[in-house]
Enzyme design. Structure first.
Site, PDB file in Angstrom:
ATOM      1  N   LEU A 177       0.929  -1.085   0.208  1.00 48.11           N
ATOM      2  CA  LEU A 177      -0.019  -0.279   0.207  1.00 48.11           C
ATOM      3  C   LEU A 177       0.820   1.046   0.018  1.00 48.11           C
ATOM      4  CD1 LEU A 177      -0.344   1.661   3.013  1.00 48.11           C
ATOM      5  CD2 LEU A 177      -1.694  -0.093   3.555  1.00 48.11           C
ATOM      6  N   CYS A 178       0.136   2.432  -0.551  1.00 47.78           N
ATOM      7  CA  CYS A 178       0.929   3.683  -0.753  1.00 47.78           C
ATOM      8  C   CYS A 178      -0.139   4.738  -0.175  1.00 47.78           C
ATOM      9  CB  CYS A 178       1.574   3.940  -1.828  1.00 47.78           C
ATOM     10  SG  CYS A 178       0.671   3.878  -3.267  1.00 47.78           S
ATOM     11  N   HIS A 179      -0.148   5.809  -0.802  1.00 53.81           N
ATOM     12  CA  HIS A 179      -1.124   6.907  -0.356  1.00 53.81           C
ATOM     13  C   HIS A 179      -2.299   6.595  -1.286  1.00 53.81           C
ATOM     14  CE1 HIS A 179      -2.344  11.465  -0.068  1.00 53.81           C
ATOM     15  NE2 HIS A 179      -3.247  10.649   0.519  1.00 53.81           N
ATOM     16  N   ILE A 185      -4.233   3.815   0.725  1.00 53.79           N
ATOM     17  CA  ILE A 185      -4.503   4.032   2.318  1.00 53.79           C
ATOM     18  C   ILE A 185      -5.657   4.970   2.331  1.00 53.79           C
ATOM     19  CG2 ILE A 185      -2.840   5.772   2.976  1.00 53.79           C
ATOM     20  CD1 ILE A 185      -2.509   4.171   5.548  1.00 53.79           C
TER      21      ILE A 185
END
Length: 116
Positions: free
Chosen positions: A73-75, A102
């Protein structure tokens, strides 16, 4: 590189309840972790910059096994898509990108995670 398979925020929430072996690799940079963070024992944080600098050697020991089920996951899901595809190309077998990152998880599953 082929695009990696994706998992939705709701699917991830369900998997966290059902699959005790699932791990999540948060590849955002440290300044981002202070703005939003998924508080769960399955989450391991490793900045993408560290991964880019050191390759698979930067991976935490729990993730070094190519059979380990793993969600990246990232932004918003773009950086994690690249890392997930890269890990698949390196021989990992069960790697998924969190669709929407996220941000989507916070909006669709748990607002206490934080939004930025």
């Amino acid at each position: 590189m082929n695009p990696p398979p994706e998992i939705t925020p709701l699917e991830l929430y369900s998997q966290l309840q059902e699959n005790p072996n699932l791990l999540i690799l948060d590849i955002r940079e440290p300044y981002e972790w202070t703005r939003a963070f998924l508080q769960h024992p399955a989450v391991l944080a490793l900045p993408m910059s560290e991964l880019a600098a050191h390759g698979v050697d930067a991976l935490p020991p729990l993730i070094r096994e190519p059979q380990q089920p793993l969600v990246i996951l990232c932004h918003h899901g773009e950086r994690s898509r690249v890392v997930a595809a890269w890990l698949l190309a390196q021989g990992w077998q069960q790697v998924y990108n969190l669709r929407g990152g996220i941000d989507a998880y916070a909006r669709q599953v748990d607002g206490s995670v934080g939004i930025y």
